[in-house]
Design an enzyme around this catalytic site. Structure first.
Site, PDB file in Angstrom:
ATOM      1  N   ASN A   8       1.177  -1.572  -0.511  1.00  0.00           N
ATOM      2  CA  ASN A   8       0.120   0.165  -0.311  1.00  0.00           C
ATOM      3  C   ASN A   8       0.701   1.435   0.235  1.00  0.00           C
ATOM      4  O   ASN A   8       1.579   1.467   0.830  1.00  0.00           O
ATOM      5  CB  ASN A   8      -1.224  -0.417   1.554  1.00  0.00           C
ATOM      6  N   ARG A  92      -2.382  -2.102  -3.339  1.00  0.00           N
ATOM      7  CA  ARG A  92      -3.949  -0.919  -3.306  1.00  0.00           C
ATOM      8  C   ARG A  92      -3.629   0.242  -4.170  1.00  0.00           C
ATOM      9  O   ARG A  92      -1.929   0.800  -4.847  1.00  0.00           O
ATOM     10  CB  ARG A  92      -3.887  -0.587  -1.740  1.00  0.00           C
ATOM     11  N   HIS A 180     -12.784   3.729  -0.312  1.00  0.00           N
ATOM     12  CA  HIS A 180     -12.783   2.850   1.129  1.00  0.00           C
ATOM     13  C   HIS A 180     -13.537   1.982   0.608  1.00  0.00           C
ATOM     14  O   HIS A 180     -14.013   0.842   1.330  1.00  0.00           O
ATOM     15  CB  HIS A 180     -13.558   3.471   2.278  1.00  0.00           C
ATOM     16  N   ARG A 240      -9.031  16.887   5.570  1.00  0.00           N
ATOM     17  CA  ARG A 240      -9.923  16.889   4.146  1.00  0.00           C
ATOM     18  C   ARG A 240     -11.439  17.473   4.203  1.00  0.00           C
ATOM     19  O   ARG A 240     -11.844  17.624   5.298  1.00  0.00           O
ATOM     20  CB  ARG A 240      -9.903  16.021   2.847  1.00  0.00           C
ATOM     21  N   GLU A 378      -7.949  -4.043   5.396  1.00  0.00           N
ATOM     22  CA  GLU A 378      -8.418  -3.976   3.763  1.00  0.00           C
ATOM     23  C   GLU A 378      -6.763  -4.384   3.591  1.00  0.00           C
ATOM     24  O   GLU A 378      -7.404  -5.543   1.886  1.00  0.00           O
ATOM     25  CB  GLU A 378      -7.880  -2.335   3.427  1.00  0.00           C
TER      26      GLU A 378
END
Ligand code: ADP
Length: 404
Positions: A8, A92, A180, A240, A378
């Site tokens: 990742n 990913r 996600h 964000r 994940e």
């Protein structure tokens, strides 16, 4: 024993995990590590399956200037010191654009197609692709699989994945994708075991980490997300802003003279909990701060989760369960209590003792809807996709060999 490497890669760090394949579809995490501080203060850290330290090394800045260099060092450490030679690598990749609704084995052609989506995720996609390219160059025979954050949401209906803008832009790829997806897919796959009664129903999952979004699941499929074209939309996040009137961006251009790259930096790095609180992007620091702006940032976070839950419940035409996951969702009893407070109008209640223990089921016995805490994974999802794609390719090859 055969192993799978999961990668990742971000702008300043490469995270990796190694899984051993222990029989049909059974994977066990052997180690996890990361090279962070790329281009500033590079450091390789890794721990084994029980959290035992395996490495903690600093490198001079010129030794690790970028992601490919970090990948080379981490790869050499795995091969030369731990004697780990993975049979495949799962990556990913944030954006699969309109093309990819499932993981795919990558070759040079796929990388070229994925490069087209750099414009859709300029801060993530280039870094996700860098280690794929470097492994293709150095180990061309090693199978690599790209797993997309957008893929799980490709089941959205046209009305959910459009913006009200001229069609030409939709055709170019300006759509509401949602992100996600690997986390939501893991939760959707886990729910039948955790909560078999509601797994086939209407569920809102709140992935609350440094990045945060919510997803509406209907019978385990994504029907709506709070995120859209980029991972900027929806809930406020660490840095964000979440949903923001595009008029604010026009104001920044016309009144503040900000350039596109200034605005990009501002929206990805200076807003959200950090911008609103002026204290920190980290929820733990905000929770322990006395600063009234830190409290406002937390209240805003909770309020927006409540508003978005209403929106997603409308998309689902009802609600059978609510699930918390990711760093904040799995660990902050205070945030969960406030969010459940926002859902009181739906008849949702909390069991404070269960909530403070981070129990799996935290709703009160009188709650109209159960509320769960389900830790996400994940990386395991990526490892599983990688193994199943390898097995599928192997059986297709066998069939073709038999037929010829
Ligand atoms: P990412 O994977 O997107 O970097 P995580 O899922 O690890 O993010 O979540 C990071 C967030 O979780 C941070 O804001 C951190 O403060 C928050 N967090 C982790 N543990 C706790 C805790 N015990 N209480 C409150 N917030 C927590």
């Amino acid at each position: 024993m055969d192993t799978i490497l999961v990668v990742n890669a971000g702008s300043s760090s490469v995270k990796f995990q190694v899984y051993s394949i222990e029989g049909e579809g059974i994977l066990r995490r052997q180690l996890k590590g990361q090279m962070d501080g790329i281009g500033s203060r590079p450091r390789l850290r890794a721990t084994g399956s029980t959290g035992n330290p395996l490495a903690d090394r600093a490198y001079p800045i010129e030794a690790v200037p970028d992601v490919p260099a970090a990948m080379d060092i981490a790869g050499a450490w795995l091969r030369d010191e731990l004697r780990i030679h993975p049979i495949a690598v799962g990556h990913r990749v944030v954006h699969g654009g309109p093309d990819y609704d499932r993981p795919i084995q990558v070759d040079h052609g796929v990388v070229t197609r994925l490069e087209r989506f750099i414009a859709l995720a300029p801060l993530h996609q280039p870094h996700n692709l860098a280690p794929i390219r470097s492994i293709l160059a150095n180990f061309p025979q090693l199978p690599q699989v790209a797993c997309f954050d957008t893929a799980f949401h490709r089941t959205h209906s046209p009305v959910a994945d459009h913006y009200a803008i001229p069609h030409q832009l939709y055709a170019e790829g300006v759509r509401r994708y949602g992100f996600h997806g690997l986390s939501y897919e893991y939760i959707a796959k886990t729910l039948p075991r955790v909560a078999p009664k509601i797994a086939n129903g209407r569920v809102i999952v709140a992935h609350l980490g440094s990045g945060a979004s919510m997803c509406a699941l209907s019978a385990g499929r994504s029907v709506e997300s709070t995120m859209g074209f980029t991972a900027l939309d929806g809930l406020p996040m660490g840095t964000r802003p979440g949903q923001i009137d595009p008029g604010v961006v026009l104001y920044l251009i016309s009144e503040k003279g900000m350039s596109a790259s200034n605005i990009q930096n501002f929206l990805y790095r200076d807003c959200g909990l950090k911008g609103l609180s002026g204290v920190s992007n980290d929820m733990r620091e905000l929770e322990s701060s006395e600063d009234p702006r830190a409290r406002l940032a937390i209240e805003y976070f909770n309020y927006r989760i409540g508003l978005n839950a209403g929106m997603l419940a409308a998309a689902l035409q009802g609600l059978d369960a609510f699930v918390f996951t990711a760093g904040i969702g799995e660990n902050s009893a205070t945030i969960r209590a406030h969010v459940v407070g926002q859902l009181a109008w739906l008849g949702v209640t909390l069991d404070p003792a269960l909530n403070s223990r981070n129990a799996q089921l935290i709703s009160g016995s009188d709650s109209r809807i159960p509320v769960y805490v389900v830790p996400t994974d994940e990386e395991l999802m990526i490892a599983q996709h990688t193994v199943s794609l390898l097995m599928k390719t192997a059986s297709t090859n066998q069939r073709q060999e038999r037929a010829s």
